[in-house]
Design a protein around this motif. Sequence first.
Motif, PDB file in Angstrom:
ATOM      1  N   ARG A   1       0.801  -1.214   0.000  1.00 29.58           N
ATOM      2  CA  ARG A   1       0.000   0.000   0.000  1.00 29.58           C
ATOM      3  C   ARG A   1       0.843   1.277   0.000  1.00 29.58           C
ATOM      4  NH1 ARG A   1      -4.454   1.496  -1.924  1.00 29.58           N
ATOM      5  NH2 ARG A   1      -5.356  -0.480  -1.236  1.00 29.58           N
ATOM      6  N   SER A   2       2.088   1.197   0.474  1.00 26.46           N
ATOM      7  CA  SER A   2       2.917   2.409   0.555  1.00 26.46           C
ATOM      8  C   SER A   2       3.228   2.985  -0.821  1.00 26.46           C
ATOM      9  CB  SER A   2       4.225   2.103   1.302  1.00 26.46           C
ATOM     10  OG  SER A   2       5.036   1.208   0.545  1.00 26.46           O
TER      11      SER A   2
ATOM     12  N   THR B   1      -0.857   4.756  -3.031  1.00 21.94           N
ATOM     13  CA  THR B   1      -1.692   5.625  -2.203  1.00 21.94           C
ATOM     14  C   THR B   1      -2.956   6.088  -2.918  1.00 21.94           C
ATOM     15  OG1 THR B   1      -0.361   7.509  -2.932  1.00 21.94           O
ATOM     16  CG2 THR B   1       0.276   6.441  -0.865  1.00 21.94           C
ATOM     17  N   GLY B   2      -2.987   5.944  -4.250  1.00 19.88           N
ATOM     18  CA  GLY B   2      -4.178   6.370  -4.983  1.00 19.88           C
ATOM     19  C   GLY B   2      -4.971   5.215  -5.555  1.00 19.88           C
ATOM     20  N   CYS B   3      -4.723   4.010  -5.069  1.00 18.01           N
ATOM     21  CA  CYS B   3      -5.421   2.826  -5.580  1.00 18.01           C
ATOM     22  C   CYS B   3      -6.736   2.631  -4.832  1.00 18.01           C
ATOM     23  CB  CYS B   3      -4.539   1.586  -5.413  1.00 18.01           C
ATOM     24  SG  CYS B   3      -5.289   0.068  -6.074  1.00 18.01           S
TER      25      CYS B   3
ATOM     26  N   GLU C   1      -5.557  -3.937  -0.367  1.00 18.13           N
ATOM     27  CA  GLU C   1      -4.265  -4.597  -0.543  1.00 18.13           C
ATOM     28  C   GLU C   1      -4.438  -6.094  -0.777  1.00 18.13           C
ATOM     29  OE1 GLU C   1       0.104  -4.896   1.652  1.00 18.13           O
ATOM     30  OE2 GLU C   1      -1.364  -3.368   2.249  1.00 18.13           O
TER      31      GLU C   1
ATOM     32  N   CYS D   1      -0.968   3.714  -8.373  1.00 18.79           N
ATOM     33  CA  CYS D   1      -1.329   2.364  -7.954  1.00 18.79           C
ATOM     34  C   CYS D   1      -0.118   1.443  -7.827  1.00 18.79           C
ATOM     35  CB  CYS D   1      -2.313   1.757  -8.945  1.00 18.79           C
ATOM     36  SG  CYS D   1      -3.912   2.595  -9.001  1.00 18.79           S
TER      37      CYS D   1
END
Length: 305
Positions: free
Chosen positions: A212-213, A216-218, A222, A266
Amino acid sequence: MTPDCKARRPAGGHHPDGNHLRTALQLAAAGVPVLPLRRGKVPFGNCRSCKDGACGGRPNMKAAGPCRCPAPCHAWAAATTDPHVLTSPVWAPVWREAVAVAYHPGGAGLTVVDLDNAAAVAWARETLPATRTVPTTRGEHWLYRGAMPSSNAVRPSVDIKSLMQYARWMGPGTGRMAVLPAAVRALVVKEDTTPAPGEVASSLPTRAPWDRSVATGCRHTERYVRTGLERGLALVRARTESGAGSQAFGVSRFLAAQHTACPGPCGLAAIGEEIVTAAVSVGVPESYARRAVANGLEAAVERAA
């Protein structure tokens, strides 16, 4: 230039008055290199001086040579836009025997995806970006702006005709011509057979996996992304005999397509690195793996657009 000659095409692709030279001159005026085809829809044979490569081959052939023969020798390399050559006395008897006109797509800055039957056409409609199409005897020609290497049988009943190849002129076709997409370019990449276990073609340094790091825009969770990625990596790793590079392209395209509606970022680059690593682990050369993955990611974006 593009083959936009608007001559009305009756059945068979001939000029309305049967004058193939007139069709050729119209195409040449539009910047499309043309040549005549004889019975069997193939180029005329070389003259005695050029027979069996005696002249060394015209410039731009695979083995460039000093040939300056005025006759339509050397197949696609005879294609020209020069009206003086097309109407020359040397070419006159050839036009009288010609049964069709061909052109050199690469010389016009084009690529033709030659789809030889209904199944191939259905595959293209499902897989490739829409573009100008030309009906043929058994299928369709799909024309794209941009040249590339030619290759036959890139998949069942599909040939790529562009550089160092000719295509039969069947009319201007319909539809807006699209830019040559990565999905078509990827079709002609010759995949190396995956070496036997233990013969890894290259070694990649350890890289951090997707998380996820870097996304941040996905809009996906996860778990969703990781599950899809792991399934894709398993498909690539299963190709221990051959086909891992093509599988890497398909997995990259599929996974990237899941993120076309996300605001981004993403972390597609990180996903791509994991796919490259998987392909290399079963013997795909790193350069090929990177090209396949990059083409797959790009193809997904083009298709969404």
